[in-house]
Design a protein around this motif. Sequence first.
Motif, PDB file in Angstrom:
ATOM      1  N   MET A 135       1.025  -1.323   0.038  1.00 21.92           N
ATOM      2  CA  MET A 135       0.061   0.119   0.134  1.00 21.92           C
ATOM      3  C   MET A 135       0.878   1.170  -0.086  1.00 21.92           C
ATOM      4  SD  MET A 135      -3.165  -0.903  -0.291  1.00 21.92           S
ATOM      5  CE  MET A 135      -2.722  -2.210  -1.209  1.00 21.92           C
ATOM      6  N   TYR A 136       2.127   1.251   0.644  1.00 17.69           N
ATOM      7  CA  TYR A 136       3.043   2.176   0.562  1.00 17.69           C
ATOM      8  C   TYR A 136       3.389   2.560  -0.691  1.00 17.69           C
ATOM      9  CZ  TYR A 136       3.228   1.793   5.683  1.00 17.69           C
ATOM     10  OH  TYR A 136       2.903   1.644   6.972  1.00 17.69           O
ATOM     11  N   VAL A 137       3.699   1.477  -1.508  1.00 19.06           N
ATOM     12  CA  VAL A 137       4.163   1.483  -2.951  1.00 19.06           C
ATOM     13  C   VAL A 137       3.018   2.145  -3.652  1.00 19.06           C
ATOM     14  CG1 VAL A 137       4.873   0.292  -4.916  1.00 19.06           C
ATOM     15  CG2 VAL A 137       5.974  -0.183  -2.812  1.00 19.06           C
ATOM     16  N   VAL A 138       1.696   1.951  -3.389  1.00 14.14           N
ATOM     17  CA  VAL A 138       0.544   2.314  -4.178  1.00 14.14           C
ATOM     18  C   VAL A 138       0.519   3.630  -4.043  1.00 14.14           C
ATOM     19  CG1 VAL A 138      -1.942   2.392  -4.442  1.00 14.14           C
ATOM     20  CG2 VAL A 138      -0.498   0.007  -4.387  1.00 14.14           C
ATOM     21  N   GLY A 139       0.504   4.181  -2.905  1.00 20.54           N
ATOM     22  CA  GLY A 139       0.709   5.630  -2.382  1.00 20.54           C
ATOM     23  C   GLY A 139       1.615   6.405  -3.030  1.00 20.54           C
ATOM     24  N   ALA A 140       2.787   5.838  -3.328  1.00 17.48           N
ATOM     25  CA  ALA A 140       3.929   6.301  -3.925  1.00 17.48           C
ATOM     26  C   ALA A 140       3.731   6.475  -5.301  1.00 17.48           C
ATOM     27  CB  ALA A 140       5.330   5.782  -3.613  1.00 17.48           C
ATOM     28  N   GLY A 141       3.086   5.550  -6.031  1.00 19.17           N
ATOM     29  CA  GLY A 141       2.644   5.712  -7.350  1.00 19.17           C
ATOM     30  C   GLY A 141       1.699   6.914  -7.327  1.00 19.17           C
ATOM     31  N   VAL A 142       0.655   6.911  -6.545  1.00 21.51           N
ATOM     32  CA  VAL A 142      -0.310   7.795  -6.686  1.00 21.51           C
ATOM     33  C   VAL A 142       0.235   9.255  -6.659  1.00 21.51           C
ATOM     34  CG1 VAL A 142      -2.531   9.068  -5.493  1.00 21.51           C
ATOM     35  CG2 VAL A 142      -2.311   6.336  -5.925  1.00 21.51           C
ATOM     36  N   SER A 143       1.252   9.711  -5.582  1.00 25.14           N
ATOM     37  CA  SER A 143       2.053  10.707  -5.387  1.00 25.14           C
ATOM     38  C   SER A 143       2.935  11.164  -6.787  1.00 25.14           C
ATOM     39  CB  SER A 143       2.841  10.508  -4.423  1.00 25.14           C
ATOM     40  OG  SER A 143       2.067  10.363  -3.063  1.00 25.14           O
ATOM     41  N   LEU A 144       3.537  10.142  -7.432  1.00 21.33           N
ATOM     42  CA  LEU A 144       4.203  10.333  -8.517  1.00 21.33           C
ATOM     43  C   LEU A 144       3.336  11.031  -9.744  1.00 21.33           C
ATOM     44  CD1 LEU A 144       6.782   7.541  -8.736  1.00 21.33           C
ATOM     45  CD2 LEU A 144       7.236  10.154  -8.369  1.00 21.33           C
ATOM     46  N   VAL A 145       2.258  10.277  -9.967  1.00 20.82           N
ATOM     47  CA  VAL A 145       1.142  10.750 -10.823  1.00 20.82           C
ATOM     48  C   VAL A 145       0.682  12.002 -10.573  1.00 20.82           C
ATOM     49  CG1 VAL A 145      -1.048  10.159 -11.666  1.00 20.82           C
ATOM     50  CG2 VAL A 145       0.667   8.418 -11.442  1.00 20.82           C
ATOM     51  N   ALA A 146       0.548  12.393  -9.234  1.00 25.93           N
ATOM     52  CA  ALA A 146      -0.121  13.378  -8.852  1.00 25.93           C
ATOM     53  C   ALA A 146       1.095  14.888  -9.050  1.00 25.93           C
ATOM     54  CB  ALA A 146      -0.446  13.647  -7.418  1.00 25.93           C
ATOM     55  N   GLU A 147       2.416  14.234  -8.839  1.00 22.69           N
ATOM     56  CA  GLU A 147       3.606  15.480  -8.950  1.00 22.69           C
ATOM     57  C   GLU A 147       3.675  15.450 -10.352  1.00 22.69           C
ATOM     58  OE1 GLU A 147       5.594  16.907  -7.018  1.00 22.69           O
ATOM     59  OE2 GLU A 147       5.642  15.993  -5.086  1.00 22.69           O
ATOM     60  N   ARG A 148       3.476  14.547 -11.040  1.00 19.33           N
ATOM     61  CA  ARG A 148       3.739  14.653 -12.897  1.00 19.33           C
ATOM     62  C   ARG A 148       2.459  15.621 -13.299  1.00 19.33           C
ATOM     63  NH1 ARG A 148       5.262   9.591 -15.673  1.00 19.33           N
ATOM     64  NH2 ARG A 148       7.436  10.503 -14.888  1.00 19.33           N
ATOM     65  N   TRP A 149       1.381  15.359 -12.865  1.00 24.34           N
ATOM     66  CA  TRP A 149       0.270  16.117 -13.324  1.00 24.34           C
ATOM     67  C   TRP A 149       0.225  17.676 -13.172  1.00 24.34           C
ATOM     68  CZ3 TRP A 149      -3.362  18.818 -10.267  1.00 24.34           C
ATOM     69  CH2 TRP A 149      -4.343  19.361 -10.740  1.00 24.34           C
ATOM     70  N   TRP A 150       0.813  17.581 -11.603  1.00 29.74           N
ATOM     71  CA  TRP A 150       1.342  19.135 -11.204  1.00 29.74           C
ATOM     72  C   TRP A 150       2.457  19.895 -12.035  1.00 29.74           C
ATOM     73  CZ3 TRP A 150      -1.694  21.928  -7.805  1.00 29.74           C
ATOM     74  CH2 TRP A 150      -1.035  22.993  -7.379  1.00 29.74           C
ATOM     75  N   ALA A 151       3.372  19.018 -12.094  1.00 29.63           N
ATOM     76  CA  ALA A 151       4.421  19.720 -13.068  1.00 29.63           C
ATOM     77  C   ALA A 151       3.823  20.113 -14.459  1.00 29.63           C
ATOM     78  CB  ALA A 151       5.597  18.888 -13.308  1.00 29.63           C
ATOM     79  N   GLN A 152       2.740  19.232 -15.193  1.00 30.63           N
ATOM     80  CA  GLN A 152       2.631  19.653 -16.347  1.00 30.63           C
ATOM     81  C   GLN A 152       1.627  20.704 -16.459  1.00 30.63           C
ATOM     82  OE1 GLN A 152       1.789  15.864 -17.956  1.00 30.63           O
ATOM     83  NE2 GLN A 152       3.834  15.195 -18.174  1.00 30.63           N
ATOM     84  N   SER A 153       1.008  21.118 -15.663  1.00 31.81           N
ATOM     85  CA  SER A 153      -0.461  21.981 -15.253  1.00 31.81           C
ATOM     86  C   SER A 153       0.362  23.518 -16.039  1.00 31.81           C
ATOM     87  CB  SER A 153      -0.568  22.153 -13.828  1.00 31.81           C
ATOM     88  OG  SER A 153      -1.117  23.409 -13.597  1.00 31.81           O
ATOM     89  N   PRO A 154      -0.522  23.904 -16.830  1.00 32.12           N
ATOM     90  CA  PRO A 154      -0.152  25.161 -17.346  1.00 32.12           C
ATOM     91  C   PRO A 154       0.034  26.056 -16.470  1.00 32.12           C
ATOM     92  CG  PRO A 154      -2.270  24.296 -18.269  1.00 32.12           C
ATOM     93  CD  PRO A 154      -1.947  23.637 -17.146  1.00 32.12           C
ATOM     94  N   ARG A 155      -0.538  26.087 -15.317  1.00 36.01           N
ATOM     95  CA  ARG A 155      -0.354  27.250 -14.331  1.00 36.01           C
ATOM     96  C   ARG A 155       0.953  27.416 -13.696  1.00 36.01           C
ATOM     97  NH1 ARG A 155      -3.821  30.510 -10.744  1.00 36.01           N
ATOM     98  NH2 ARG A 155      -2.451  31.186  -8.873  1.00 36.01           N
TER      99      ARG A 155
END
Length: 129
Positions: free
Chosen positions: A100-120
């Motif tokens: 579950m920690y690995v799943v949480g890390a995966g969710v966090s990486l996806v969120a971080e990538r999405w955040w970095a690609q945000s136009p703002r």
Amino acid sequence: MTDRRRVAAVGVASLGGCVGLFLGVTGWVRGTVGDVLIVVLLVSMLAVFPLGSARLRVAGVLAFAFMLEGLQTLELVGQDSHWLLHATVGSTFDPLDLLMYVVGAGVSLVAERWWAQSPRVTRAATAAS
């Protein structure tokens, strides 16, 4: 809303989810969803401060979570220990927690990538340089 405030809002929402799980849910759901959310919470809290890269933040939180889970094998928290120790450190090792920690890390990486690609975020980073 500034970038730091948005990240802080994600952290507050994750914290709210963790508190809600802790107070209102028991059993399997609390253990699995709580383990995922705590990793997301810690990564989002670290993201408020400009420390390291997204990968480094996620890896650091994952290492911390694995260390705490590993400490549970030493049985430092006994049955009669304070409830807060049971809630924060835990008392029994469970390999499912590691997953579950690995799943949480995966969710966090996806969120971080999405955040970095945000136009703002991209516009703010371009304007700052």
